[in-house]
Scaffold this motif. Structure first.
Motif, PDB file in Angstrom:
ATOM      1  N   LYS A 123       0.848  -1.307  -0.138  1.00  0.00           N
ATOM      2  CA  LYS A 123       0.107   0.053   0.088  1.00  0.00           C
ATOM      3  C   LYS A 123       0.979   1.409   0.040  1.00  0.00           C
ATOM      4  CE  LYS A 123      -3.884  -2.148   2.192  1.00  0.00           C
ATOM      5  NZ  LYS A 123      -5.213  -2.171   2.775  1.00  0.00           N
ATOM      6  N   PRO A 124       0.266   2.281  -0.397  1.00  0.00           N
ATOM      7  CA  PRO A 124       0.952   3.537  -0.273  1.00  0.00           C
ATOM      8  C   PRO A 124       1.670   3.887   0.965  1.00  0.00           C
ATOM      9  CG  PRO A 124      -1.216   3.965  -1.357  1.00  0.00           C
ATOM     10  CD  PRO A 124      -1.036   2.584  -0.731  1.00  0.00           C
ATOM     11  N   TYR A 125       2.633   4.494   1.269  1.00  0.00           N
ATOM     12  CA  TYR A 125       3.259   5.046   2.539  1.00  0.00           C
ATOM     13  C   TYR A 125       2.389   5.717   3.322  1.00  0.00           C
ATOM     14  CZ  TYR A 125       7.432   3.251   0.549  1.00  0.00           C
ATOM     15  OH  TYR A 125       8.448   2.509  -0.281  1.00  0.00           O
ATOM     16  N   SER A 126       2.286   5.482   4.802  1.00  0.00           N
ATOM     17  CA  SER A 126       1.532   6.173   5.715  1.00  0.00           C
ATOM     18  C   SER A 126       1.830   7.534   5.821  1.00  0.00           C
ATOM     19  CB  SER A 126       1.657   5.415   7.047  1.00  0.00           C
ATOM     20  OG  SER A 126       3.133   5.840   7.755  1.00  0.00           O
ATOM     21  N   GLY A 127       2.855   8.072   5.829  1.00  0.00           N
ATOM     22  CA  GLY A 127       3.263   9.216   5.762  1.00  0.00           C
ATOM     23  C   GLY A 127       3.890   9.596   7.029  1.00  0.00           C
ATOM     24  N   LYS A 128       4.269   8.673   7.883  1.00  0.00           N
ATOM     25  CA  LYS A 128       5.026   8.627   9.117  1.00  0.00           C
ATOM     26  C   LYS A 128       6.394   8.386   8.834  1.00  0.00           C
ATOM     27  CE  LYS A 128       1.036   7.604  11.978  1.00  0.00           C
ATOM     28  NZ  LYS A 128       0.298   6.788  12.880  1.00  0.00           N
ATOM     29  N   VAL A 129       7.326   9.422   9.060  1.00  0.00           N
ATOM     30  CA  VAL A 129       8.857   8.893   8.727  1.00  0.00           C
ATOM     31  C   VAL A 129       9.671   9.390   9.861  1.00  0.00           C
ATOM     32  CG1 VAL A 129      10.753   9.887   7.448  1.00  0.00           C
ATOM     33  CG2 VAL A 129       8.641   9.799   6.382  1.00  0.00           C
ATOM     34  N   MET A 130      10.351   8.219  10.342  1.00  0.00           N
ATOM     35  CA  MET A 130      11.173   8.199  11.548  1.00  0.00           C
ATOM     36  C   MET A 130      12.572   7.911  11.030  1.00  0.00           C
ATOM     37  SD  MET A 130       9.415   8.435  14.608  1.00  0.00           S
ATOM     38  CE  MET A 130      10.412   7.908  15.566  1.00  0.00           C
TER      39      MET A 130
END
Length: 114
Positions: A68-75
């Motif tokens: 799926k597309p990425y969640s938008g949370k980047v760590m």
């Protein structure tokens, strides 16, 4: 000239193998290794579309959710000095660090892939 192609929200980087005389690529952003190749640009476009369609059909057939597309949370981690400089730059720009970082990443992405 861009060497990235996109179809149904999936993208791939295209490369050329001079030894075999083919264009080839692999769908980016998914854990499954889905590659494709062809002898011409038009054939490559068709092979890419077929690879994406086959990936989606295979996932449906075996009951697996396609990547799926990425969640938008980047760590991610940076040095304390970069963290400090980024926080100051964000504050001076009147933005939150998240807003500032998104703007910086957006600019960087557009420089790589217009």
């Amino acid at each position: 000239m861009s060497n990235v192609i996109t179809y149904k929200t999936y993208s791939a980087r295209v490369e050329y193998d001079d030894e075999d005389g083919i264009l080839f690529g692999q769908i980016a952003g998914i854990r499954d290794g889905v590659g494709f190749h062809a002898g011409s640009v038009e054939e490559l476009r068709t092979a890419f579309h077929e690879a994406v369609d086959d990936y989606l059909e295979t996932c449906a057939r075996i009951g697996k959710e396609p990547q799926k597309p990425y969640s938008g949370k980047v760590m991610f981690r940076v040095s304390p000095e970069i963290h400090r400089k980024a926080a100051i730059a964000a504050e001076l720009a009147g933005k939150s660090l998240n807003q500032w970082a998104e703007d910086a990443l957006t600019k960087a992405v557009h420089e790589v892939r217009p």
